[in-house]
Design an enzyme around this catalytic site. Structure first.
Site, PDB file in Angstrom:
ATOM      1  N   HIS A  92      -6.622  -7.519  -5.571  1.00  0.00           N
ATOM      2  CA  HIS A  92      -7.731  -6.977  -4.798  1.00  0.00           C
ATOM      3  C   HIS A  92      -8.386  -5.969  -5.724  1.00  0.00           C
ATOM      4  CE1 HIS A  92      -7.101  -7.884  -0.258  1.00  0.00           C
ATOM      5  NE2 HIS A  92      -7.280  -8.963  -0.990  1.00  0.00           N
ATOM      6  N   ASP A 103     -11.503   2.105  -1.499  1.00  0.00           N
ATOM      7  CA  ASP A 103     -12.386   0.943  -1.345  1.00  0.00           C
ATOM      8  C   ASP A 103     -13.820   1.140  -1.804  1.00  0.00           C
ATOM      9  OD1 ASP A 103     -10.545  -0.959   0.025  1.00  0.00           O
ATOM     10  OD2 ASP A 103     -10.375   0.732   1.393  1.00  0.00           O
ATOM     11  N   HIS A 136      -4.419   0.969  -4.057  1.00  0.00           N
ATOM     12  CA  HIS A 136      -3.272   1.177  -3.170  1.00  0.00           C
ATOM     13  C   HIS A 136      -2.096   1.897  -3.802  1.00  0.00           C
ATOM     14  CE1 HIS A 136      -4.274  -1.908   0.189  1.00  0.00           C
ATOM     15  NE2 HIS A 136      -5.254  -1.066  -0.062  1.00  0.00           N
ATOM     16  N   ASP A 151      -3.567  -4.353  -4.876  1.00  0.00           N
ATOM     17  CA  ASP A 151      -4.905  -3.799  -4.647  1.00  0.00           C
ATOM     18  C   ASP A 151      -5.040  -2.570  -5.545  1.00  0.00           C
ATOM     19  OD1 ASP A 151      -6.924  -2.023  -3.488  1.00  0.00           O
ATOM     20  OD2 ASP A 151      -6.996  -3.400  -1.794  1.00  0.00           O
ATOM     21  N   ASP A 179      -9.852   7.677  -0.930  1.00  0.00           N
ATOM     22  CA  ASP A 179     -10.355   6.372  -0.491  1.00  0.00           C
ATOM     23  C   ASP A 179     -10.003   5.307  -1.514  1.00  0.00           C
ATOM     24  OD1 ASP A 179     -12.220   4.687   1.238  1.00  0.00           O
ATOM     25  OD2 ASP A 179     -13.008   4.397  -0.776  1.00  0.00           O
ATOM     26  N   LYS A 192       0.854  -1.190   0.000  1.00  0.00           N
ATOM     27  CA  LYS A 192       0.000   0.000   0.000  1.00  0.00           C
ATOM     28  C   LYS A 192       0.891   1.241   0.000  1.00  0.00           C
ATOM     29  CE  LYS A 192      -4.139   1.690   2.367  1.00  0.00           C
ATOM     30  NZ  LYS A 192      -5.217   1.325   3.294  1.00  0.00           N
TER      31      LYS A 192
HETATM   32  C1  RNT Z   1      -6.396  -2.366   3.328  1.00  0.00           C
HETATM   33  C2  RNT Z   1      -6.222  -3.548   2.445  1.00  0.00           C
HETATM   34  C3  RNT Z   1      -6.805  -4.827   2.954  1.00  0.00           C
HETATM   35  C4  RNT Z   1      -8.146  -4.648   3.633  1.00  0.00           C
HETATM   36  C5  RNT Z   1      -8.818  -5.934   3.978  1.00  0.00           C
HETATM   37  C6  RNT Z   1      -9.901  -5.742   4.985  1.00  0.00           C
HETATM   38  O1  RNT Z   1      -5.947  -1.217   2.789  1.00  0.00           O
HETATM   39  O2  RNT Z   1      -6.734  -3.259   1.184  1.00  0.00           O
HETATM   40  O3  RNT Z   1      -6.837  -5.760   1.936  1.00  0.00           O
HETATM   41  O4  RNT Z   1      -9.009  -3.877   2.867  1.00  0.00           O
HETATM   42  O5  RNT Z   1      -7.913  -6.878   4.319  1.00  0.00           O
HETATM   43 ZN    ZN Z   2      -6.847  -4.878  -0.240  1.00  0.00          ZN
END
Ligand code: RNT
Ligand code: ZN
Length: 427
Positions: free
Chosen positions: A288, A298, A264, A261, A296, A230
């Site tokens: 991810h 997510d 990230h 992710d 943000d 991240k």
């Molecule tokens: C957090 C990461 C991680 C979480 C989960 C809950 O920045 O993305 O993967 O979102 O594990």
């Molecule tokens: Zn993640």
């Protein structure tokens, strides 16, 4: 109007359209059936889990919204998931966090065992769903100052090392039970809000802690460890110990699965461009699939350009066997089951679109230097009748086509979700 019949008619015409550009729709649909998405459990309850202390989320994770109907128990979460899976075509996985065990009484993170997840293992077997797992390095008093595996205090580090060791045992048991590797993903929030004086020592401690956790070998048929990087988080804006370079080096040198992710990285950076690069050096990749919006990382996955690019890269590189597709978003401002359905259906739609791409033709144009043709074809392809193929695919596997699934969610909302009260929802 005969909706089912119309879907089939539209599909027949769509198949001809794709055939005209050299795409075999039937073989694309055949390949779709094997695509598994690891659906994240934490969208269903705002990342709270079942440890029973109802503590606030910590370590940079933030869920906003107070839509009614958050799952408060394992039974509720399973019931919500069963509805979500019934709205998503194909056979998919469930990605569980260590917080989600069946803890009859208080069990601290370093003491969790397979028995706490036996109920999930049994449920998954009955539902024909495979499990993935994650140690939980957040929302705990030992993570309150923002550090866990990279903590300067060796006692705190050891607590979190023991958590990682416990989680690997559980993941291996899940993998053995399902006869398929359980991907165990390590995301560690450690970092500083402000500019650190020492960037080096925490990284050395994180690597040493991970090495201790991974000292035991588990059969690859049972579990594979993944590590997630991240760039920054809320409260770790200036420095995250587990950065991209840190984990890319770690995964390459330790033969681990790398997790990328989509939320990230710097907002102008995309993971779609990273896939073909890292796949040269790491054995497998975990995605991810998420959506960053400003600060943000997510938001619910939408059918965005980047989602399409990610799936194109996975398919073009012939990586479907080496890339594990997981989801990671949490939104408490909309119906949570709908959030799963929207995000997962979008991810699958993007895979289908990628499978329907005339890749060979595009490559040929590119190699011949016909960049005009490449752009023209890519752009025209965007309005080919993907929806008609998608609707047929949903219908052929007994899942609602188009937006019909929303009716199922609305009915569940009025019968089940609206009956749940939850005063702890964040606003
Ligand atoms: C957090 C990461 C991680 C979480 C989960 C809950 O920045 O993305 O993967 O979102 O594990
Ligand atoms: Zn993640």
């Amino acid at each position: 109007m005969n909706r089912a019949g119309n879907i089939e008619k539209a599909f027949e015409l769509a198949r001809e359209d794709y055939q005209a550009i050299g795409v075999d729709v039937d073989s694309a649909l055949q390949r779709m059936r094997d695509v598994e998405i690891s659906v994240h459990c934490w969208q269903g309850d705002d990342v709270k889990g079942f440890e029973g202390d109802d503590g606030a989320l910590g370590n940079g994770l933030a869920v906003t919204g107070n839509f009614p109907g958050r799952a408060r128990t394992i039974d509720e979460l399973q019931s919500d998931l069963e509805l979500a899976y019934s709205l998503i075509p194909g056979n998919h996985r469930l990605n569980l966090h260590a917080l989600y065990g069946d803890f009859k009484s208080r069990v601290d993170r370093d003491e969790i065992e397979v028995e706490h997840f036996q109920g999930w293992i049994d449920w998954a077997r009955d539902q024909k769903i495979r499990l993935d797992f994650n140690p939980s390095y957040f929302s705990h008093p030992n993570a309150a100052d923002g550090f866990t595996l990279a903590h300067a205090d060796s006692g705190i580090r050891q607590f979190w090392i023991d958590h990682g060791i416990a989680c690997r045992k559980i993941a291996a048991a899940m993998g053995a039970a399902q006869n398929n590797p359980c991907i165990n993903n390590f995301w560690v929030p450690d970092g500083y809000k402000d500019v650190p004086a020492d960037r080096k020592a925490p990284r050395e401690r994180l690597a040493a802690s991970l090495d201790s956790i991974f000292a035991t070998e588990y059969p690859a048929e049972h579990t594979l460890d993944a590590v997630e990087c991240k760039l920054f988080g809320i409260g770790s804006e200036s420095y995250v110990v587990g950065s991209h370079e840190f984990y890319m080096g770690y995964a390459m040198s330790r033969n681990k699965v790398l997790c990328l992710d989509a939320g990230h990285f710097h907002p102008t950076e995309t993971i779609s461009d990273k896939i073909s690069a890292v796949m040269m050096y790491v054995p497998e990749l975990l995605l991810h699939v998420s959506r960053g919006v400003r600060w943000d990382s997510d938001h619910v996955v939408t059918y965005s350009d980047e989602l399409q690019s990610i799936m194109q890269e996975v398919v073009r590189g012939d990586y479907l066997g080496r890339v594990h597709i997981g989801l990671d978003f949490f939104d408490a401002s909309i119906n949570r089951v709908a959030a799963w359905a929207i995000g997962t259906r979008n991810a699958l739609k993007a895979v289908l679109a990628a499978l329907l791409e005339p890749t060979e033709q595009l490559r040929k144009l590119e190699l011949e230097g016909d960049l005009t043709g490449r752009l023209a074809l890519i752009e025209e392809q965007k309005t080919l009748p993907l929806g008609a193929v998608w609707n047929h695919y949903c219908q052929s596997v007994g899942v609602p086509a188009g937006s019909d699934w929303l009716e199922n969610v609305r009915e569940y909302e009025s019968k089940v979700l609206s009956q749940r009260s939850d005063s702890s929802a964040l606003v």
